[in-house]
Every structure is written in C-alpha cells, then in structure tokens.
Design a protein around this motif. Structure first.
Motif, short mmCIF file in Angstrom:
data_model
loop_
_atom_site.label_atom_id
_atom_site.label_comp_id
_atom_site.label_asym_id
_atom_site.label_seq_id
_atom_site.Cartn_x
_atom_site.Cartn_y
_atom_site.Cartn_z
N LYS A 1 0.70 -1.03 0.00
CA LYS A 1 -0.06 0.20 -0.02
C LYS A 1 1.04 1.31 -0.09
O LYS A 1 1.98 1.28 0.54
N TYR A 2 0.37 2.26 -0.75
CA TYR A 2 0.96 3.59 -0.71
C TYR A 2 0.12 4.60 -0.10
O TYR A 2 -1.14 4.53 -0.39
N ILE B 1 -17.60 7.12 -6.78
CA ILE B 1 -16.25 6.78 -7.20
C ILE B 1 -16.11 5.17 -6.72
O ILE B 1 -16.28 4.72 -5.62
N ILE B 2 -16.05 4.13 -7.60
CA ILE B 2 -15.73 2.91 -7.17
C ILE B 2 -14.22 2.49 -7.52
O ILE B 2 -13.72 2.52 -8.71
N PHE B 3 -13.70 1.66 -6.71
CA PHE B 3 -12.26 1.46 -6.74
C PHE B 3 -12.26 -0.24 -6.70
O PHE B 3 -12.79 -0.80 -5.76
N TYR B 4 -11.72 -0.82 -7.50
CA TYR B 4 -11.28 -2.18 -7.37
C TYR B 4 -9.57 -2.31 -7.37
O TYR B 4 -9.01 -1.82 -8.41
N TYR B 5 -9.26 -2.88 -6.24
CA TYR B 5 -7.74 -3.03 -6.03
C TYR B 5 -7.28 -4.36 -6.49
O TYR B 5 -7.90 -5.38 -6.49
N TYR B 6 -6.03 -4.30 -6.78
CA TYR B 6 -5.20 -5.81 -7.32
C TYR B 6 -5.31 -6.51 -6.05
O TYR B 6 -5.28 -7.83 -6.33
N ASN B 7 -5.25 -6.25 -4.81
CA ASN B 7 -5.22 -7.23 -3.54
C ASN B 7 -6.73 -7.93 -3.40
O ASN B 7 -6.63 -8.48 -2.48
N GLY B 8 -7.66 -7.54 -4.08
CA GLY B 8 -8.93 -8.26 -4.02
C GLY B 8 -9.87 -7.22 -3.14
O GLY B 8 -11.09 -7.54 -3.00
N GLU B 9 -9.46 -6.07 -2.82
CA GLU B 9 -10.35 -5.31 -2.15
C GLU B 9 -11.32 -4.36 -2.91
O GLU B 9 -10.53 -4.03 -4.15
N LEU C 1 -7.04 11.32 1.99
CA LEU C 1 -5.83 10.61 1.95
C LEU C 1 -5.63 9.61 2.86
O LEU C 1 -5.74 9.54 4.04
N LYS C 2 -5.65 8.19 2.20
CA LYS C 2 -5.36 7.06 3.17
C LYS C 2 -4.10 6.39 2.52
O LYS C 2 -3.44 6.67 1.57
N LYS C 3 -4.14 5.19 2.72
CA LYS C 3 -2.96 4.17 2.28
C LYS C 3 -3.75 2.88 1.48
O LYS C 3 -3.46 1.94 2.13
N PRO C 4 -4.15 3.02 0.37
CA PRO C 4 -4.75 1.73 -0.23
C PRO C 4 -3.75 1.30 -1.13
O PRO C 4 -2.76 1.90 -1.40
N PRO C 5 -4.10 0.08 -1.59
CA PRO C 5 -3.29 -0.65 -2.37
C PRO C 5 -3.37 -0.08 -3.89
O PRO C 5 -4.11 0.99 -4.03
N ILE C 6 -2.71 -0.67 -4.90
CA ILE C 6 -2.67 -0.19 -6.35
C ILE C 6 -4.11 -0.57 -6.97
O ILE C 6 -4.55 -1.59 -6.85
N PRO C 7 -4.55 0.34 -7.81
CA PRO C 7 -6.06 0.38 -8.06
C PRO C 7 -5.82 -0.72 -9.36
O PRO C 7 -5.10 -0.45 -10.36
N LYS C 8 -6.88 -1.31 -9.63
CA LYS C 8 -7.08 -2.20 -10.89
C LYS C 8 -8.01 -1.73 -11.89
O LYS C 8 -7.64 -1.58 -13.07
N GLU C 9 -8.98 -1.42 -11.26
CA GLU C 9 -10.07 -0.51 -12.14
C GLU C 9 -10.75 0.65 -11.15
O GLU C 9 -10.61 0.79 -9.93
N HIS D 1 10.92 7.71 -2.04
CA HIS D 1 10.19 8.30 -0.81
C HIS D 1 8.97 7.41 -0.55
O HIS D 1 7.79 7.59 -0.74
N PRO D 2 9.37 6.09 0.23
CA PRO D 2 8.19 5.17 0.43
C PRO D 2 6.92 5.69 1.02
O PRO D 2 6.04 5.00 1.29
N GLU D 3 7.38 6.69 1.98
CA GLU D 3 6.25 7.11 2.93
C GLU D 3 5.68 8.64 2.36
O GLU D 3 5.24 9.37 3.14
#
Length: 360
Positions: A223-224, A241-249, A274-282, A316-318
């Motif tokens: 997550k970033y 807005i709808i997010f589909y993430y690669y991690n299944g969330e 602003l939070k820390k979600p995984p990378i979006p798929k769609e 800058h990972p954070e």
C-alpha cells in the motif's frame, strides 16, 4: 464479593456474549484466474464450536482474485476465529494446509458497524446502510491465503496467511468416496487444467510459456499514500467513485455532490480522503455536468500501473502522490497522471470508456 472478582466476572460475561453473537453471512472461496483450487477438507471454526466447511467444489477464479464463488450455508452464525483447510492447487499439482487463527475482533467490529453506500435510486437518494455478508477465503500458488470480509460494493482484507505443503496418506485416500476421490486422480487433475470453462484457452496458452509467478499475490498487498484527483470539465461534480484494487479489496466512495448534500458521511468513505490503499486495478466514476450524468470506467494495465507506483515511491516510500484523472472537454476520453515526490508519470496504456447516460 470483591470488586476485582466482580469486574473479572463481568468482563468474562461480556466476552462470552460477544463470542456467541451471530451475524448473517455465507462462506466462499477464491483463487486467481488460471490457478484453480479444490478444498479437500476443512473450513472456518468458531469458539462456540461452530464450523463452516469450505468444501465447495472446484473454483476456477475466472472472475478474478478476491471474487466470490458458490456458498452453501448462508445464515445467522457466530464469527469464526480460526481457519484450518487442506486444499489442492491444480497448477502446482500439490496440496497445501493452513491452520491459523484469524482476526476475529476485526471481523466482529466490521459486522457490527456495517457501512454506508451512495444510493442509485432517484426516489430514495439518501445514503443507505449496508451489512457485510460474505467471508471469502482466497488460495493462491505458493500457499498464499487471504481472508476478506465483503458486502455489496465493499470488500476488506482481514489478513494474509501462509500455508505449507501437505501430503495425504494413501490409506486415507483409499477410504474416500467419489466425487472427492477424483482430486487424487492424475488424469482428472490434468483434465481440470485443460477445461476451457475452468481455465480459459488464452490463459492455458500463457501458462505454457510462463512460470507460476510465486509471490505475485503477496506483492498486490503493498500500500502507498495516494489518492485520486478528478479534473472534470465545465461545472462537472463527482457523484460516486468505485475502486477495485489488485489485492482483492474494493470500495464505493462518495463523490463531491454527495458530500455537499450529506454532511454526516464518514471521512473514510469520502472520495478525497488521503489514506493508504493498494494499487488500483479498475475505477469507475460518475459525475454530473449540466444535469447530465456521465459514467467513466478505467481498467489499468498491470505492468504499467505497478511500474509507475514503484518509480514515484522508490526514493520516498512514505511520501504522498495523486492519481490525476483529467476528463477532456468533449467528455469522451481522459488522461491519467501519477504525480508525487517530485515525479510525474503519465499512465498511457489504460482502457478508458466514458458514457453519456442521457443517450441510453
């Protein structure tokens, strides 16, 4: 009775009541496309002795990592706190076993809270409350196991676990009846992988030339600190807005028009939080412009979007970043830019579709 003893007994009663609390949910399993699985035995266990089997037949994973399969026992049940399963990974031609506690407290909290979601009804436009109703257990190559809690439009990861390779004793196999005994037949296993209804032909061809990407599904969980930013033409204002993430969330977030109308929307459900979600798929976004509802859908190219995030956050990972989606004036296309930490990377290989709903 001493006060300390009284407090201990009270807390014990509260804990017992929580352990016995029941919620409506059903079980299901998941796997990545091209890597079908079959649960040999085992399932979800509860402190009160409850057990929900995950023996649900062959799962293809065609719908994607984290997607739901069949369920056999929907109903009001206690929440599980333990997972013990032995399953067959067809692509690896081996069995795995996982025997682990799972995050009971997190699931109970989510079951109790539920969540709000935007309404799609003109006659009832107010946000409405939904409940989580699925516990999904995902099995990926290498023994990766992920548990999600899901409801309509929302899916949250509960935890990730690691299984170990398992060997089933021959005397145990000899005592089995069909159809479960089929999974120990080498020809049956090969036929599963050749079945286009389970592994589509194009994936079969890919798997002939590419090794199993062990560790891929763990990498999806990274997550970033990023958020999406939408630049809409004229007086456009986002609605949902709808997010589909690669991690299944996945999650449905409230757009600005809904935030303006309903002030009590929780911050974690707002599009600009602003939070820390995984990378979006769609992602899918709907917006209003001159009383016309537009809907945009973006499917990201996996290699491109992962490469972009890795580059922007490498030093800058954070740090923080914005995924900027700018819709053109004709409202039939969009450009995508990942900006942050002193870097800007254009996302060019996504599939973008935009609809003017007044034309349908």
């Amino acid at each position: 009775m001493k006060l300390g003893v009284f407090i201990t007994l009270t807390l014990s009663c509260q804990n017992n009541n929580q352990m016995n609390e029941k919620f409506e949910w059903g079980e299901t399993i998941s796997c990545p496309p091209g890597y079908p699985v079959d649960v040999y035995r085992g399932g979800l266990q509860s402190v009160d002795g409850g057990f929900t089997s995950l023996y649900l037949g062959t799962h293809s994973g065609i719908e994607g990592w984290g997607s739901e399969g069949r369920s056999m026992s929907d109903g009001k049940k206690t929440v599980p706190n333990h997972l013990h399963v032995i399953w067959l990974s067809y692509a690896e031609d081996c069995f795995y076993e996982v025997d682990t506690d799972i995050d009971y407290e997190k699931m109970v909290k989510l079951f109790k809270q539920g969540y709000y979601t935007p309404s799609s009804s003109a006659s009832r436009p107010e946000p409405f409350k939904e409940k989580y109703n699925r516990i999904i257990v995902g099995f990926a190559p290498g023994g990766t196991v992920v548990v999600w809690l899901a409801g309509v439009g929302r899916q949250i990861e509960i935890g990730s676990y690691q299984g170990k390779k398992a060997t089933i004793p021959q005397d145990q196999i000899d005592q089995l009846d069909y159809p479960i005994k089929n999974i120990f037949d080498p020809e049956y296993r090969k036929n599963i992988l050749k079945n286009p209804g389970i592994v589509p032909k194009e994936i079969q061809e890919e798997n002939k030339t590419q090794p199993i990407p062990f560790g891929l599904w763990d990498s999806y969980r990274k997550k970033y600190n990023w958020k999406a930013s939408f630049k809409l033409p004229d007086n456009g204002i986002s609605k949902k807005i709808i997010f589909y993430y690669y991690n299944g969330e996945r999650e449905i977030l409230f757009g600005q028009s809904e935030i303006n109308k309903y002030v009590d929307i929780p911050s974690e459900l707002k599009w600009n939080n602003l939070k820390k979600p995984p990378i979006p798929k769609e992602l899918k976004i709907s917006w209003l412009n001159n009383n016309i509802l537009y809907v945009g859908e973006i499917a990201f190219n996996e290699k491109e979007i992962f490469s972009a995030f890795e580059e922007v956050f490498r030093e800058h990972p954070e740090g923080k970043a914005e995924l900027i989606i700018r819709v053109n004036n004709a409202q039939d296309d969009a450009s995508i830019l990942l900006s942050g930490n002193g870097k800007e990377i254009w996302i060019k290989d996504s599939v973008i579709e935009i609809f003017d709903t007044s034309k349908y």
